[in-house]
Design an enzyme around this catalytic site. Structure first.
Site, PDB file in Angstrom:
ATOM      1  N   GLU A  43      -5.493  -8.281  -1.090  1.00  0.00           N
ATOM      2  CA  GLU A  43      -6.186  -8.121   0.207  1.00  0.00           C
ATOM      3  C   GLU A  43      -7.651  -7.806  -0.053  1.00  0.00           C
ATOM      4  O   GLU A  43      -7.976  -7.009  -0.934  1.00  0.00           O
ATOM      5  CB  GLU A  43      -5.617  -6.950   1.030  1.00  0.00           C
ATOM      6  CG  GLU A  43      -4.282  -7.197   1.648  1.00  0.00           C
ATOM      7  CD  GLU A  43      -3.828  -6.055   2.552  1.00  0.00           C
ATOM      8  OE1 GLU A  43      -4.679  -5.396   3.190  1.00  0.00           O
ATOM      9  OE2 GLU A  43      -2.613  -5.820   2.605  1.00  0.00           O
ATOM     10  N   GLU A  94       0.826  -1.219   0.000  1.00  0.00           N
ATOM     11  CA  GLU A  94       0.000   0.000   0.000  1.00  0.00           C
ATOM     12  C   GLU A  94       0.855   1.262   0.000  1.00  0.00           C
ATOM     13  O   GLU A  94       0.830   2.076   0.933  1.00  0.00           O
ATOM     14  CB  GLU A  94      -0.933  -0.014   1.220  1.00  0.00           C
ATOM     15  CG  GLU A  94      -1.905  -1.170   1.171  1.00  0.00           C
ATOM     16  CD  GLU A  94      -3.047  -1.098   2.178  1.00  0.00           C
ATOM     17  OE1 GLU A  94      -4.097  -1.682   1.918  1.00  0.00           O
ATOM     18  OE2 GLU A  94      -2.901  -0.450   3.229  1.00  0.00           O
TER      19      GLU A  94
END
Ligand code: BG6
Length: 479
Positions: free
Chosen positions: A378, A184
């Site tokens: 995810e 991320e």
């Protein structure tokens, strides 16, 4: 062979996702050094530490640090990987803890004990036919180099990171094909300490520091991509975006442009990693905010020549943007940052909105934009599970969440999106990154541990365990 357009591809990578900092524990074992997450306590101070607003470089006596033991995956990975194998996992996303390999971050030679640990973990996966998907840096920069050099705002970090990459690429070249450079990467804007070891002093130009640090990570990512391609022919190197489309709250053009700008704030990172240059809108943003990025002489070329092979991303929910001050009052929680509440969506117990169709929309947007394979690394529902009197855990809400998202993935595939895999987050319960809680559970496997750190760490299969096993067994047909 004829491709079936309405099915998951035969070699689709079904699995689950973990990160060292949230599952391993053993925070001082095997020669490991401290990392950013080891200094993020549970409770009220967590957020401020993650944001770089509290300057601590040592654990404090009166705080509880959930990463220190986490779920003890460091000692139990064999047993846990066997459970993943029982579900039929084709792959498992893990991260390497940088400070197991280079305890302070700036040593010249790697820590053999750390290298051996991951050798054994990858061997265990491979033994079970599970393909390792490895995040190189998942919220855990070594504290040693932060203390000495101040975090990613310092360009020296590129060399430290590449030294680390060289060590792991060389060591695991015959075991790991899929890598992601930074988890991320866009979270550096919201959690600069956790994401990049960056802390701020009063009066500093935070935006300038965040974007300069991000630039260093982007260069490091491009050079790591180059290095991986050299050391591991045929390797697949990905970026990793905290994704989730921004919807305009209304069709007011002011909302539409705002949603686009919000999306671009995140996509900027992937535009650089995947298209190889700073886009015009980013240059405008930097200019208008008085941010001047110091570019090294070869930086433009480095970015241009070393773009990623696939787009990894997390998706928990869509987001919403509004220019109306009244609407802006209605915010709800989301992955790390808040968003305008979308009245069409339900929310989880933690206030995260639930939007399966948003996953199809996000897949399509990313694929339209990059035309590279996508990997959902995810996704999932953080929920408080209850153990029934007979010992069972009937997490139908999790099954429902995942079922609807998998249906949306299938629709995206039918839309023509090249989706290569799906690793739901926290496939065994782990520590929550945002809150440090244990009771915010994502797993198919329950771990007996509470928010205060009490519990036997015993593993227990939830109802979703059996459900997901059949999903994988049927290649996504039996939902
Ligand atoms: C992502 C992170 O932000 O979301 C994970 O990559 C994190 O590390 C996950 O755990 C879920 O968030 P949380 O806060 O519920 O753990």
């Amino acid at each position: 062979m004829k491709k079936e357009f309405d099915k998951f591809p035969k070699n689709f990578l079904w699995g689950g996702a973990l990160a060292a900092n949230q599952c391993e524990g053993g925070y001082k074992e095997g020669g490991k050094g401290l990392t950013t997450v080891d200094l993020c306590p549970a409770g009220v101070n967590r957020r401020k530490v993650m944001e770089g607003k509290i300057d601590v470089l040592k654990p404090l006596e009166d705080e509880y640090y959930p990463s220190h033991e986490a779920i003890d995956f460091y000692h139990r990975y064999k047993e846990d990987i066997a459970l993943f194998a029982e579900m039929g996992f084709k792959c498992l996303r893990v991260s390497i803890a940088w400070s197991r390999i280079f305890p302070n971050g700036d040593e010249e030679t790697p820590n053999e004990e750390g290298l051996k640990f991951y050798d054994s973990m990858f061997d265990e996966m491979i033994k079970h036919g599970i393909e390792p998907i490895v995040t190189i840096c998942h919220f855990d920069t070594p504290i040693g180099i932060i203390e000495k050099f101040g975090g990613w705002k310092n360009r020296k970090f590129i060399d430290f990171y590449l030294n680390y990459c060289k060590a792991i690429f060389t060591r695991y070249k015959n075991k790991v094909k899929y890598w992601m450079t930074f988890n991320e990467i866009n979270m550096i804007l919201h959690l600069p300490f956790m994401g990049a070891g960056v802390r701020f002093e009063d009066g500093e130009n935070e935006l300038q520091i965040k974007y300069q640090s991000a630039h260093h990570e982007l260069i490091a990512s491009a050079l790591a991509t180059k290095l991986a391609h050299e050391i591991i022919p045929g390797s697949m190197i990905g970026c990793m975006l905290a994704a989730g489309e921004f919807y305009p709250y209304s069709c007011n053009p002011e909302d539409v442009i705002l949603a686009k700008e919000k999306d671009r704030e995140n996509l900027f990172f992937i535009d650089v990693q995947s298209r190889g240059e700073y886009p015009g809108y980013a240059k405008r943003f930097l200019r208008e905010n008085g941010i001047e990025i110091v570019f090294g002489e070869d930086d433009e070329e480095i970015l241009k020549n070393n773009t990623v092979d696939f787009i990894g991303f997390s998706y928990y929910s869509s987001r919403c943007a509004s220019s109306d001050p009244e609407i802006l009052k209605g915010q709800t929680a989301g992955n790390v940052f808040k968003t305008v509440r979308n009245p069409n969506l339900k929310v989880s117990e933690w206030g995260w909105q639930i939007d399966p169709l948003g996953l199809r929309i996000t897949c399509n947007s990313l694929y339209d934009r990059y035309q590279k394979p996508l990997f959902i690394v995810e996704n999932g529902l953080g929920a408080n599970d209850i153990i029934e009197a007979d010992g069972s855990i009937n997490d139908d809400y999790r099954i429902e969440y995942l079922r609807e998202h998998i249906k949306a993935m299938k629709e995206a595939i039918i839309d023509g999106v090249d989706l290569i895999g799906y690793t739901p987050w926290g496939c065994i319960d782990i520590v929550s990154a945002s809150t440090g809680e244990m009771k915010k559970r994502y797993g198919f496997i329950y771990v007996d541990k509470d928010n205060e750190g009490n519990g036997t760490l015993e593993r227990r299969k939830k109802k979703s365990f059996y459900w997901y096993k059949e999903v994988i067994n049927s290649n996504g047909e039996n939902l």
